[in-house]
Design a protein around this motif. Structure first.
Motif, PDB file in Angstrom:
ATOM      1  N   GLN A 110      16.736   8.730  37.542  1.00  0.00           N
ATOM      2  CA  GLN A 110      15.309   8.432  37.444  1.00  0.00           C
ATOM      3  C   GLN A 110      14.471   9.711  37.592  1.00  0.00           C
ATOM      4  OE1 GLN A 110      13.803   5.556  36.616  1.00  0.00           O
ATOM      5  NE2 GLN A 110      15.895   4.761  36.280  1.00  0.00           N
ATOM      6  N   ARG A 111      14.914  10.609  38.482  1.00  0.00           N
ATOM      7  CA  ARG A 111      14.172  11.848  38.690  1.00  0.00           C
ATOM      8  C   ARG A 111      14.203  12.723  37.442  1.00  0.00           C
ATOM      9  NH1 ARG A 111      16.390  13.106  43.033  1.00  0.00           N
ATOM     10  NH2 ARG A 111      17.829  14.779  42.427  1.00  0.00           N
ATOM     11  N   TYR A 112      15.365  12.788  36.776  1.00  0.00           N
ATOM     12  CA  TYR A 112      15.464  13.598  35.564  1.00  0.00           C
ATOM     13  C   TYR A 112      14.685  12.975  34.408  1.00  0.00           C
ATOM     14  CZ  TYR A 112      19.138  16.095  38.054  1.00  0.00           C
ATOM     15  OH  TYR A 112      19.843  16.839  38.991  1.00  0.00           O
ATOM     16  N   LEU A 113      14.680  11.642  34.355  1.00  0.00           N
ATOM     17  CA  LEU A 113      13.894  10.973  33.318  1.00  0.00           C
ATOM     18  C   LEU A 113      12.395  11.229  33.514  1.00  0.00           C
ATOM     19  CD1 LEU A 113      15.792   7.547  33.029  1.00  0.00           C
ATOM     20  CD2 LEU A 113      15.658   9.369  31.286  1.00  0.00           C
ATOM     21  N   GLN A 114      11.961  11.233  34.776  1.00  0.00           N
ATOM     22  CA  GLN A 114      10.556  11.553  35.068  1.00  0.00           C
ATOM     23  C   GLN A 114      10.234  13.001  34.690  1.00  0.00           C
ATOM     24  OE1 GLN A 114       9.939  10.631  39.192  1.00  0.00           O
ATOM     25  NE2 GLN A 114      10.016   8.398  38.880  1.00  0.00           N
ATOM     26  N   MET A 115      11.222  13.890  34.926  1.00  0.00           N
ATOM     27  CA  MET A 115      11.026  15.286  34.538  1.00  0.00           C
ATOM     28  C   MET A 115      10.844  15.392  33.024  1.00  0.00           C
ATOM     29  SD  MET A 115      13.606  18.554  34.806  1.00  0.00           S
ATOM     30  CE  MET A 115      13.788  18.475  36.581  1.00  0.00           C
ATOM     31  N   LEU A 116      11.687  14.656  32.270  1.00  0.00           N
ATOM     32  CA  LEU A 116      11.574  14.672  30.810  1.00  0.00           C
ATOM     33  C   LEU A 116      10.199  14.180  30.366  1.00  0.00           C
ATOM     34  CD1 LEU A 116      15.063  13.365  29.633  1.00  0.00           C
ATOM     35  CD2 LEU A 116      14.035  15.570  29.063  1.00  0.00           C
ATOM     36  N   ARG A 165       8.183  27.322  25.289  1.00  0.00           N
ATOM     37  CA  ARG A 165       9.573  27.506  25.688  1.00  0.00           C
ATOM     38  C   ARG A 165       9.837  26.914  27.081  1.00  0.00           C
ATOM     39  NH1 ARG A 165       9.780  32.724  25.413  1.00  0.00           N
ATOM     40  NH2 ARG A 165      10.506  32.826  23.262  1.00  0.00           N
ATOM     41  N   THR A 166       8.869  27.023  27.986  1.00  0.00           N
ATOM     42  CA  THR A 166       9.087  26.566  29.370  1.00  0.00           C
ATOM     43  C   THR A 166       9.387  25.070  29.447  1.00  0.00           C
ATOM     44  OG1 THR A 166       7.661  28.338  30.198  1.00  0.00           O
ATOM     45  CG2 THR A 166       8.066  26.469  31.671  1.00  0.00           C
ATOM     46  N   PRO A 167       8.540  24.180  28.895  1.00  0.00           N
ATOM     47  CA  PRO A 167       8.894  22.749  28.974  1.00  0.00           C
ATOM     48  C   PRO A 167      10.159  22.410  28.198  1.00  0.00           C
ATOM     49  CG  PRO A 167       6.953  23.095  27.583  1.00  0.00           C
ATOM     50  CD  PRO A 167       7.220  24.382  28.263  1.00  0.00           C
ATOM     51  N   LEU A 168      10.421  23.113  27.102  1.00  0.00           N
ATOM     52  CA  LEU A 168      11.656  22.848  26.352  1.00  0.00           C
ATOM     53  C   LEU A 168      12.887  23.181  27.205  1.00  0.00           C
ATOM     54  CD1 LEU A 168      10.793  24.179  22.767  1.00  0.00           C
ATOM     55  CD2 LEU A 168      11.300  21.820  23.419  1.00  0.00           C
ATOM     56  N   THR A 169      12.805  24.271  27.959  1.00  0.00           N
ATOM     57  CA  THR A 169      13.913  24.656  28.838  1.00  0.00           C
ATOM     58  C   THR A 169      14.153  23.593  29.906  1.00  0.00           C
ATOM     59  OG1 THR A 169      13.416  27.007  28.518  1.00  0.00           O
ATOM     60  CG2 THR A 169      14.753  26.427  30.433  1.00  0.00           C
ATOM     61  N   HIS A 170      13.050  23.105  30.486  1.00  0.00           N
ATOM     62  CA  HIS A 170      13.178  22.059  31.505  1.00  0.00           C
ATOM     63  C   HIS A 170      13.759  20.784  30.909  1.00  0.00           C
ATOM     64  CE1 HIS A 170       9.839  24.072  34.088  1.00  0.00           C
ATOM     65  NE2 HIS A 170      10.995  24.691  34.171  1.00  0.00           N
ATOM     66  N   MET A 171      13.325  20.419  29.705  1.00  0.00           N
ATOM     67  CA  MET A 171      13.840  19.196  29.069  1.00  0.00           C
ATOM     68  C   MET A 171      15.324  19.345  28.731  1.00  0.00           C
ATOM     69  SD  MET A 171      10.767  17.745  26.609  1.00  0.00           S
ATOM     70  CE  MET A 171      10.217  19.299  25.929  1.00  0.00           C
ATOM     71  N   LYS A 172      15.702  20.519  28.255  1.00  0.00           N
ATOM     72  CA  LYS A 172      17.114  20.751  27.928  1.00  0.00           C
ATOM     73  C   LYS A 172      17.975  20.655  29.180  1.00  0.00           C
ATOM     74  CE  LYS A 172      20.111  24.070  25.589  1.00  0.00           C
ATOM     75  NZ  LYS A 172      20.206  25.391  24.901  1.00  0.00           N
ATOM     76  N   THR A 173      17.460  21.197  30.284  1.00  0.00           N
ATOM     77  CA  THR A 173      18.203  21.120  31.556  1.00  0.00           C
ATOM     78  C   THR A 173      18.354  19.670  32.002  1.00  0.00           C
ATOM     79  OG1 THR A 173      17.343  23.280  32.230  1.00  0.00           O
ATOM     80  CG2 THR A 173      18.210  21.847  33.967  1.00  0.00           C
ATOM     81  N   ALA A 174      17.269  18.905  31.918  1.00  0.00           N
ATOM     82  CA  ALA A 174      17.312  17.499  32.332  1.00  0.00           C
ATOM     83  C   ALA A 174      18.275  16.695  31.469  1.00  0.00           C
ATOM     84  CB  ALA A 174      15.900  16.909  32.255  1.00  0.00           C
ATOM     85  N   LEU A 175      18.275  16.962  30.159  1.00  0.00           N
ATOM     86  CA  LEU A 175      19.172  16.221  29.259  1.00  0.00           C
ATOM     87  C   LEU A 175      20.638  16.533  29.554  1.00  0.00           C
ATOM     88  CD1 LEU A 175      17.236  16.586  25.873  1.00  0.00           C
ATOM     89  CD2 LEU A 175      17.687  14.461  27.114  1.00  0.00           C
ATOM     90  N   SER A 176      20.912  17.795  29.858  1.00  0.00           N
ATOM     91  CA  SER A 176      22.311  18.156  30.162  1.00  0.00           C
ATOM     92  C   SER A 176      22.776  17.504  31.451  1.00  0.00           C
ATOM     93  CB  SER A 176      22.452  19.687  30.247  1.00  0.00           C
ATOM     94  OG  SER A 176      21.697  20.192  31.330  1.00  0.00           O
ATOM     95  N   LEU A 177      21.880  17.386  32.432  1.00  0.00           N
ATOM     96  CA  LEU A 177      22.239  16.758  33.698  1.00  0.00           C
ATOM     97  C   LEU A 177      22.399  15.248  33.560  1.00  0.00           C
ATOM     98  CD1 LEU A 177      19.938  18.799  36.121  1.00  0.00           C
ATOM     99  CD2 LEU A 177      22.434  18.956  35.904  1.00  0.00           C
ATOM    100  N   LEU A 178      21.627  14.649  32.651  1.00  0.00           N
ATOM    101  CA  LEU A 178      21.735  13.199  32.453  1.00  0.00           C
ATOM    102  C   LEU A 178      23.100  12.800  31.904  1.00  0.00           C
ATOM    103  CD1 LEU A 178      18.213  12.303  30.990  1.00  0.00           C
ATOM    104  CD2 LEU A 178      19.209  11.433  33.118  1.00  0.00           C
ATOM    105  N   ASN A 179      23.793  13.729  31.273  1.00  0.00           N
ATOM    106  CA  ASN A 179      25.105  13.417  30.708  1.00  0.00           C
ATOM    107  C   ASN A 179      26.235  13.479  31.750  1.00  0.00           C
ATOM    108  OD1 ASN A 179      24.192  13.029  28.073  1.00  0.00           O
ATOM    109  ND2 ASN A 179      24.241  15.245  27.632  1.00  0.00           N
ATOM    110  N   SER A 180      25.885  13.863  32.985  1.00  0.00           N
ATOM    111  CA  SER A 180      26.913  13.971  34.015  1.00  0.00           C
ATOM    112  C   SER A 180      27.417  12.566  34.400  1.00  0.00           C
ATOM    113  CB  SER A 180      26.350  14.678  35.243  1.00  0.00           C
ATOM    114  OG  SER A 180      27.295  14.662  36.302  1.00  0.00           O
TER     115      SER A 180
END
Length: 468
Positions: A275-281, A251-266
């Protein structure tokens, strides 16, 4: 001495030859012992001082019953303990005029008799009670094919008992006139009314004894079932905990990936942030992949726990290849990675393919927790009957309070403040399980900010694998 009878005269067969023989029972040793105890109880409770003719299975538990009777009646009861003669023994040098065995503590109430050796008598046991108040016979035949099932005749019929006593005269080597009174070889007539009362009591005793045996059997079975139930419960509890931990870790990495994906749509997201969010993914995907791979590897090892096959393997055949695989990663972090594994080190026992897994997990951990510019050494050496594999690093180290926990599933040492190694926390658990399956062990020495040394001990391969 008596005239030589037939070579295979049998007490058991004598009891069967009576016109109306008693029913033959198939008893276990425990039930037979219960039968013997019941008769001894009856004699003691009714104060019946009798003459006993005894040949029992070896073991203190059997003869303790005879001793119990002897202690109760002393000189008032006579016991003839019978044993089969050893081939080639000089009987005259063993027995004196009283029939007692030289060197043994015998009394006038307990006599030792020696019986002719033959294939039948050696497999037979008997217990004969002779008294004006009560007479009984238990005779047992131990089968060769199933020694735990004892063919048993138990009777109070005077004809059967007398026929057995007459047979005893023919197979007894010891001179009976020197030790036995004529009455000791005659079954007395017993008053019917009194005999019926005693038989009722004997039956009650036997039923009580059998009930006691059944209760003991049931108690043991219940205890065994409860133990198996507890083992199963513990196993299911461990599986539930494991499944819960796996779900939490996924659940933990999925939560982080979901957060990063939502921010990438901004729409206002700048390129450095993207680039930072893509690295997080990427990092969280790698972490989840590592977790899934580790779980599958651990499940596979534990599934094959009982069927593990060991192989003889040399450190020199495994370590160089693993080190060369991790050399680029070490160079990227500026870590000096080196190994010293003498080719003359003897082979060791390890789970098939397990030594490579073991080195990979330990070396990966050392590099992961060693800061840029650090050092990692891999060393193999001989110590007694074992080969030691040491991995030493100049990494962040482990707090003394954390060392006992590092082999727990999903436990991770606190990472560097500026870097998240992102491991699954299963590497050391897998290492410990692999070692447990081949009889090896692992120890750790570490200090914070100074580094850690992991020492693996493996048994030298011989003709037979090292047993756990």
């Amino acid at each position: 001495m008596n005239a030589s009878p037939g070579p295979d005269l049998s007490i058991y067969q004598l009891a069967l030859e009576v016109q109306m023989p008693s029913q033959v029972l198939s008893l276990t040793p425990a039930t037979l012992l219960s039968l013997l105890k019941s008769q001894i109880d009856l004699l003691i409770e009714q104060q019946i001082a009798a003459t006993l003719w005894v040949k029992l299975p070896p073991g203190k538990i059997w003869h303790s019953e005879i001793q119990r009777y002897r202690q109760q009646f002393g000189e008032h009861g006579v016991i003839y303990t019978c044993q089969v003669a050893e081939k080639g023994r000089d009987v005259e040098t063993r027995y004196g005029a009283s029939g007692g065995v030289e060197g043994e503590n015998t009394s006038s109430s307990q006599k030792c008799l020696e019986l002719l050796s033959n294939s039948q008598i050696r497999r037979e046991y008997f217990f004969i009670v002779l008294s004006p108040r009560f007479c009984s016979l238990i005779v047992v035949y131990r089968q060769l094919k199933s020694p735990k099932t004892l063919l048993t005749i138990t009777t109070v019929d005077g004809k059967v008992i007398q026929q057995v006593l007459d047979g005893m005269k023919k197979i007894t080597i010891t001179e009976l006139s020197a030790i036995a009174a004529p009455a000791d070889l005659i079954c007395p007539s017993v008053e019917m009314l009194h005999a019926t009362s005693l038989l009722s009591q004997l039956l009650a005793k036997q039923l009580q004894r059998q009930d006691e045996i059944n209760r003991q059997i049931i108690t043991k079975r219940i205890a065994k079932v409860e133990q198996q139930k507890q083992i199963l419960h513990n196993s299911l509890q461990l599986k539930d905990e494991f499944l819960s931990n796996v779900c939490q870790e996924l659940r933990t990495p999925l939560t982080h990936m979901k957060t990063a994906l939502s921010l990438l749509n901004s729409p206002s997201l700048k390129n450095p942030q993207r680039q930072r969010y893509l690295q997080m993914l990427k990092r969280e995907c790698d972490r989840q992949n590592s977790l899934i791979h580790g779980v599958l590897e651990l499940v596979q090892i534990e599934h094959n726990l009982e069927e593990t096959n060991l192989e003889s393997v040399r450190l020199a055949d495994i370590v160089p290849g693993v080190v060369s695989t991790y050399q680029p990663l070490a160079q990227e972090k500026g870590i000096m990675l080196a190994y010293t594994v003498p080719t003359e080190l003897p082979a060791v026992w390890c789970v098939i393919g397990g030594l490579r897994q073991l080195v990979i997990h330990l070396l990966s951990n050392s590099i992961k927790y060693t800061p840029n510019g650090g050092q990692v050494w891999v060393r193999g050496r001989l110590q007694g009957d074992y080969v030691l594999l040491e991995l030493r690093d100049t990494g962040i180290g482990i707090a003394e309070s954390e060392i006992p926990k590092i082999f727990d599933r999903f436990y991770r040492v606190r990472p560097l403040p500026t870097e998240d190694p992102g491991g699954a926390g299963l590497g050391l658990t897998i290492v410990q399980q692999l070692l447990r399956n081949c009889g090896g062990s692992i120890s750790v020495k570490s200090k914070l900010s100074e580094g850690s040394t992991f020492t693996v001990q493996l048994a030298i391969a011989s003709d037979k694998p090292h047993e756990n």
